[in-house]
Design a protein around this motif. Structure first.
Motif, PDB file in Angstrom:
ATOM      1  N   ARG A  83       1.438  22.659   0.579  1.00 35.41           N
ATOM      2  CA  ARG A  83       1.501  22.437   2.022  1.00 35.41           C
ATOM      3  C   ARG A  83       2.337  21.194   2.363  1.00 35.41           C
ATOM      4  N   GLY A  84       3.238  21.342   3.333  1.00 33.40           N
ATOM      5  CA  GLY A  84       4.007  20.219   3.838  1.00 33.40           C
ATOM      6  C   GLY A  84       5.236  19.845   3.037  1.00 33.40           C
ATOM      7  N   MET A 127      -4.256  11.050  -1.467  1.00 32.14           N
ATOM      8  CA  MET A 127      -4.690  11.958  -0.389  1.00 32.14           C
ATOM      9  C   MET A 127      -3.823  13.203  -0.403  1.00 32.14           C
ATOM     10  N   ASP A 128      -4.072  14.153   0.491  1.00 32.28           N
ATOM     11  CA  ASP A 128      -3.225  15.337   0.604  1.00 32.28           C
ATOM     12  C   ASP A 128      -1.804  14.915   0.970  1.00 32.28           C
ATOM     13  N   PHE A 129      -0.834  15.739   0.612  1.00 35.80           N
ATOM     14  CA  PHE A 129       0.575  15.400   0.839  1.00 35.80           C
ATOM     15  C   PHE A 129       0.866  15.143   2.320  1.00 35.80           C
ATOM     16  N   GLY A 156       9.995  33.745   6.203  1.00 40.72           N
ATOM     17  CA  GLY A 156       8.998  33.877   7.259  1.00 40.72           C
ATOM     18  C   GLY A 156       7.636  33.364   6.844  1.00 40.72           C
ATOM     19  N   GLU A 157       6.873  32.886   7.810  1.00 38.31           N
ATOM     20  CA  GLU A 157       5.560  32.295   7.525  1.00 38.31           C
ATOM     21  C   GLU A 157       4.571  33.291   6.927  1.00 38.31           C
ATOM     22  N   ASP A 158       4.702  34.561   7.293  1.00 38.41           N
ATOM     23  CA  ASP A 158       3.772  35.568   6.779  1.00 38.41           C
ATOM     24  C   ASP A 158       3.925  35.792   5.273  1.00 38.41           C
ATOM     25  N   SER A 159       5.071  35.386   4.725  1.00 34.17           N
ATOM     26  CA  SER A 159       5.324  35.596   3.297  1.00 34.17           C
ATOM     27  C   SER A 159       4.945  34.387   2.447  1.00 34.17           C
ATOM     28  N   VAL A 160       4.491  33.311   3.116  1.00 36.93           N
ATOM     29  CA  VAL A 160       4.237  32.060   2.393  1.00 36.93           C
ATOM     30  C   VAL A 160       2.784  31.628   2.553  1.00 36.93           C
ATOM     31  N   VAL A 161       2.159  31.265   1.446  1.00 37.68           N
ATOM     32  CA  VAL A 161       0.799  30.729   1.454  1.00 37.68           C
ATOM     33  C   VAL A 161       0.868  29.269   1.024  1.00 37.68           C
ATOM     34  N   ALA A 162       0.349  28.371   1.849  1.00 41.14           N
ATOM     35  CA  ALA A 162       0.385  26.941   1.552  1.00 41.14           C
ATOM     36  C   ALA A 162      -0.947  26.489   0.940  1.00 41.14           C
ATOM     37  N   TYR A 163      -0.862  25.752  -0.148  1.00 43.07           N
ATOM     38  CA  TYR A 163      -2.048  25.222  -0.830  1.00 43.07           C
ATOM     39  C   TYR A 163      -2.028  23.695  -0.785  1.00 43.07           C
ATOM     40  N   ASP A 164      -3.190  23.100  -1.016  1.00 43.76           N
ATOM     41  CA  ASP A 164      -3.295  21.640  -0.937  1.00 43.76           C
ATOM     42  C   ASP A 164      -2.463  20.933  -1.998  1.00 43.76           C
ATOM     43  N   ASP A 165      -2.297  21.569  -3.154  1.00 43.40           N
ATOM     44  CA  ASP A 165      -1.488  20.967  -4.210  1.00 43.40           C
ATOM     45  C   ASP A 165      -0.875  22.058  -5.078  1.00 43.40           C
ATOM     46  N   GLY A 166       0.061  21.644  -5.939  1.00 45.94           N
ATOM     47  CA  GLY A 166       0.776  22.601  -6.771  1.00 45.94           C
ATOM     48  C   GLY A 166      -0.114  23.309  -7.764  1.00 45.94           C
ATOM     49  N   THR A 211       0.838  -1.208   0.000  1.00 47.68           N
ATOM     50  CA  THR A 211       0.000   0.000   0.000  1.00 47.68           C
ATOM     51  C   THR A 211       0.868   1.252   0.000  1.00 47.68           C
ATOM     52  N   MET A 212       0.663   2.073  -1.005  1.00 43.92           N
ATOM     53  CA  MET A 212       1.435   3.301  -1.185  1.00 43.92           C
ATOM     54  C   MET A 212       0.519   4.511  -1.000  1.00 43.92           C
ATOM     55  N   SER A 213       0.859   5.379  -0.064  1.00 46.38           N
ATOM     56  CA  SER A 213       0.114   6.636   0.072  1.00 46.38           C
ATOM     57  C   SER A 213       0.828   7.699  -0.759  1.00 46.38           C
ATOM     58  N   THR A 214       0.056   8.549  -1.419  1.00 48.30           N
ATOM     59  CA  THR A 214       0.635   9.557  -2.298  1.00 48.30           C
ATOM     60  C   THR A 214      -0.320  10.728  -2.458  1.00 48.30           C
TER      61      THR A 214
END
Length: 284
Positions: free
Chosen positions: A178-179, A111-113, A191-201, A68-71
């Motif tokens: 994200r992640g 699933m999500d990364f 810094g975290e304030d300069s970065v926006v994380a999204y679920d995928d590219g 089983t491979m999660s990806t």
């Protein structure tokens, strides 16, 4: 040149023995040596196969008979979903080849990364493959296989952007997945304030197109796919970072890790691994 010289010397020795009346003896010795070499090669191949079979027999998996491979299947060309809903990509094919070596059936869980990493850490999947980079933090919570591919973190910007290098990202809003290591590197550097994380590219690139971020930092292979599909964007020439990809398993799962590494070694030796990479990433 050295091999040719040795071959000529060997030929001269055989001819010399024949001239001295040792022809029959030499021929018998040659046949015996040839038979012994063939036997040795067969024994070596059998031993290699036996080692793989033994490794497969010792592996305990989450689901019996399956690997089983999660990806996160939104990371072309490593893992992606076809129009028919099937999975394809470098990681998918490498995982399939590993499963075959171990006598198992590959099961892919998309699933999500972040969730894919956690699934392997917690033993809900046997392994995670999603263009995963080995980092000190990740090594604290999971074990990693040998490297099977190399990656580059690239910067995507609009064609008319004033961003020309990583240094120019200071004071800008950066989109990442994200992640990922792209997120980690950018938050560390800017810094975290300069970065926006999204679920995928893809979502990050859409945000760039919509003017919600000034740049996107992501692995080079998917970056090329996204730029090709989105006119008006470009990849900066200078790489943001270089890294190696590996397969993650639960901490302490030595038997599975050894089996995976054994399979990877065989796939590397017989050219399968390189042929899979070449199929999706063309040499420039």
């Amino acid at each position: 040149m050295k091999k040719l010289t040795a071959l000529l010397m060997g030929t001269a020795m055989v001819l010399s023995l024949a001239a001295c009346g040792g022809s029959a003896s030499s021929a018998a010795s040659s046949e015996a040596a040839s038979s012994e070499a063939a036997s040795s090669e067969e024994t070596s191949e059998a031993a290699a196969e036996e080692t793989t079979d033994e490794a497969a027999g010792e592996v305990t998996t989450v689901n019996a008979g399956k690997l089983t491979m999660s990806t996160n299947a939104a990371f072309p060309p490593y893992e992606m979903t076809t129009d028919s809903g099937d999975f394809e990509g470098i990681d998918i094919e490498v995982a399939g080849a590993i499963a075959e070596k171990l006598g198992l059936e590959l099961q892919v869980d998309d699933m999500d990364f972040d969730a894919a990493l956690l699934a392997a850490q917690s033993g809900k999947s046997d392994m995670v493959m999603a263009g995963v980079t080995v980092t000190d933090e990740r090594q604290k919570v999971m074990d990693f296989s040998d490297t099977y591919a190399e990656g580059i973190q690239s910067i995507i910007v609009p064609e008319d952007s004033d961003i020309a290098s990583a240094d120019d990202l200071a004071g800008k809003i950066i989109g990442t997945q994200r992640g990922t290591t792209g997120y980690i590197y950018c938050t560390d550097d800017f810094g975290e304030d300069s970065v926006v994380a999204y679920d995928d590219g893809l979502t990050a690139v859409q945000a760039l197109n919509n003017g919600q971020v000034d740049a996107v930092v992501i692995d080079n292979a998917p970056a090329k796919e996204f730029v090709a599909a989105n006119p008006g964007l470009k990849i900066l020439d200078a790489a943001y970072a270089q890294e190696d990809y590996a397969i993650g398993v639960a901490k302490g799962n030595t038997e599975l890790l050894n089996a995976i590494n054994g399979a990877l070694e065989e796939l590397q030796a017989d050219g399968t691994l390189q042929s899979i990479v070449d199929k999706y990433i063309k040499a420039e």
